[in-house]
Design a protein around this motif. Structure first.
Motif, PDB file in Angstrom:
ATOM      1  N   GLU A  22     -32.246 -10.085  22.453  1.00 34.16           N
ATOM      2  CA  GLU A  22     -32.720 -10.488  23.774  1.00 34.16           C
ATOM      3  C   GLU A  22     -34.240 -10.435  23.825  1.00 34.16           C
ATOM      4  OE1 GLU A  22     -31.919  -9.568  28.514  1.00 34.16           O
ATOM      5  OE2 GLU A  22     -30.877  -8.420  26.969  1.00 34.16           O
ATOM      6  N   PHE A 132     -37.196 -19.841  33.042  1.00 35.18           N
ATOM      7  CA  PHE A 132     -36.405 -18.769  32.453  1.00 35.18           C
ATOM      8  C   PHE A 132     -37.319 -17.854  31.637  1.00 35.18           C
ATOM      9  CE2 PHE A 132     -32.937 -20.966  34.023  1.00 35.18           C
ATOM     10  CZ  PHE A 132     -31.714 -20.461  33.607  1.00 35.18           C
ATOM     11  N   GLU A 136     -35.524 -18.061  26.026  1.00 32.38           N
ATOM     12  CA  GLU A 136     -34.096 -18.156  26.353  1.00 32.38           C
ATOM     13  C   GLU A 136     -33.575 -19.594  26.389  1.00 32.38           C
ATOM     14  OE1 GLU A 136     -33.219 -14.019  28.728  1.00 32.38           O
ATOM     15  OE2 GLU A 136     -32.949 -15.902  29.796  1.00 32.38           O
ATOM     16  N   ILE A 158     -26.161 -23.359  33.809  1.00 31.09           N
ATOM     17  CA  ILE A 158     -26.476 -21.990  33.412  1.00 31.09           C
ATOM     18  C   ILE A 158     -27.007 -21.243  34.632  1.00 31.09           C
ATOM     19  CG2 ILE A 158     -27.926 -20.508  31.972  1.00 31.09           C
ATOM     20  CD1 ILE A 158     -28.098 -22.896  30.002  1.00 31.09           C
ATOM     21  N   ARG A 160     -28.670 -17.524  35.543  1.00 41.15           N
ATOM     22  CA  ARG A 160     -29.278 -16.373  34.875  1.00 41.15           C
ATOM     23  C   ARG A 160     -29.988 -15.501  35.902  1.00 41.15           C
ATOM     24  NH1 ARG A 160     -30.661 -12.255  32.348  1.00 41.15           N
ATOM     25  NH2 ARG A 160     -32.001 -12.257  30.487  1.00 41.15           N
ATOM     26  N   TRP A 190     -25.864 -13.690  32.288  1.00 37.43           N
ATOM     27  CA  TRP A 190     -25.947 -15.130  31.989  1.00 37.43           C
ATOM     28  C   TRP A 190     -24.542 -15.684  32.170  1.00 37.43           C
ATOM     29  CZ3 TRP A 190     -29.923 -17.955  28.986  1.00 37.43           C
ATOM     30  CH2 TRP A 190     -29.519 -19.211  28.574  1.00 37.43           C
ATOM     31  N   ASP A 192     -22.281 -19.278  32.198  1.00 37.76           N
ATOM     32  CA  ASP A 192     -22.149 -20.714  31.962  1.00 37.76           C
ATOM     33  C   ASP A 192     -20.989 -21.243  32.790  1.00 37.76           C
ATOM     34  OD1 ASP A 192     -24.199 -21.145  30.136  1.00 37.76           O
ATOM     35  OD2 ASP A 192     -22.964 -20.592  28.424  1.00 37.76           O
TER      36      ASP A 192
END
Length: 275
Positions: A22, A132, A136, A158, A160, A190, A192
């Protein structure tokens, strides 16, 4: 398993082929030599290798080059968690699923009003509600009003929230229901969103059909929640050693971690190195 050997090998990218950290992003990605060698032994042994990822098409193509998969013929890609099926090179979108995500996005933003929203823009990057965190998303980020992001059907959205946790998003999905929408939660906060029935498994099924290969001839390797359907669909679904327990429970077997070249360990069972 007797004499079984896979004819189709589906590989996740982040946490499977490439160690995902990350905040590190996609700038300095490498694939371990042992993994690349094992993939090419599988190719030389007659298997088809397909990358299946939550990444966009643009973010997957560099991995094909790292693996040198496109040497002699077109290869298949399952991108955006199954929402887009592609042949390469050049990029040819063979199939795409789109859906109306507006209601689901509004419902999520009611509970997470500062969450970031992104929709893929082919060949460019993403249209985003706000930028973002660095690394990412691949490509250019085009700031766009949320209502405009979901004004037309999309293949994936997405969501986030850097201020939330994955557990927050798991609870959110259960609480909201998100009817007529599939969703998967990543390693971070996160989410989707995709059309009902769309997953890496549905994308792989299309590829397998085009190649004349069955699920019973398929090996799939992955580490995340978005790999669960793929691991169940394949005759042999293998979890990476560092995968969360939920993924390990659903898998047929568990290989070594990505740091220990787990893909190479598994592929060497079926395509061993010559002494």
């Amino acid at each position: 398993m007797g004499t079984w050997r896979p004819r189709l090998i589906a590989l996740d990218i982040d946490g499977t082929l490439i160690q995902w950290v990350e905040g590190q992003g996609q700038e300095n990605e490498t694939i371990a030599p042992a993994v690349k060698q094992a993939v090419h032994r599988a190719l030389d042994g007659g298997a088809q290798v397909v990358l299946a990822s939550g990444r966009s098409i643009d973010a997957m193509v560099p991995v094909l080059h790292l693996l040198d998969l496109h040497r002699d013929e077109h290869v298949w890609i399952v991108a955006s968690n199954g929402g887009v099926v592609v042949r390469y090179p050049p990029v040819e979108v063979v199939h795409e699923e789109r859906f109306d995500a507006a209601d689901a996005v509004r419902a999520i933003l009611e509970e997470h009003p500062t969450a970031l929203v992104a929709v893929e823009e082919y060949g460019v990057g993403y249209r985003v509600s706000h930028e973002f965190p660095p690394g990412e998303l691949s490509g250019t980020q085009i700031i766009t009003d949320v209502e405009d992001l979901v004004a037309e059907p999309v293949n994936r959205v997405i969501i986030r929230d850097p201020a939330a946790t994955p557990e927050d998003f798991v609870a959110l999905g259960r609480r909201l229901g998100l009817h007529n929408t599939e969703y998967v939660i990543g390693w971070s906060a996160w989410m989707d969103l995709s059309p009902i029935g769309v997953s890496k498994a549905s994308g792989l099924a299309r590829v397998a059909d085009a190649l004349g290969v069955g699920a019973d001839e398929t090996l799939a390797i992955g580490d995340g929640r978005n790999d669960l359907e793929m691991l169940r669909w394949a005759h042999r679904g293998v979890a990476m050693g560092q995968a969360i327990d939920e993924v390990k429970r659903e898998a047929d077997d568990v290989t070594a971690s990505v740091e220990e070249d787990g893909v190479a360990v598994e592929l060497s069972r079926w395509f061993p190195a010559q002494p």
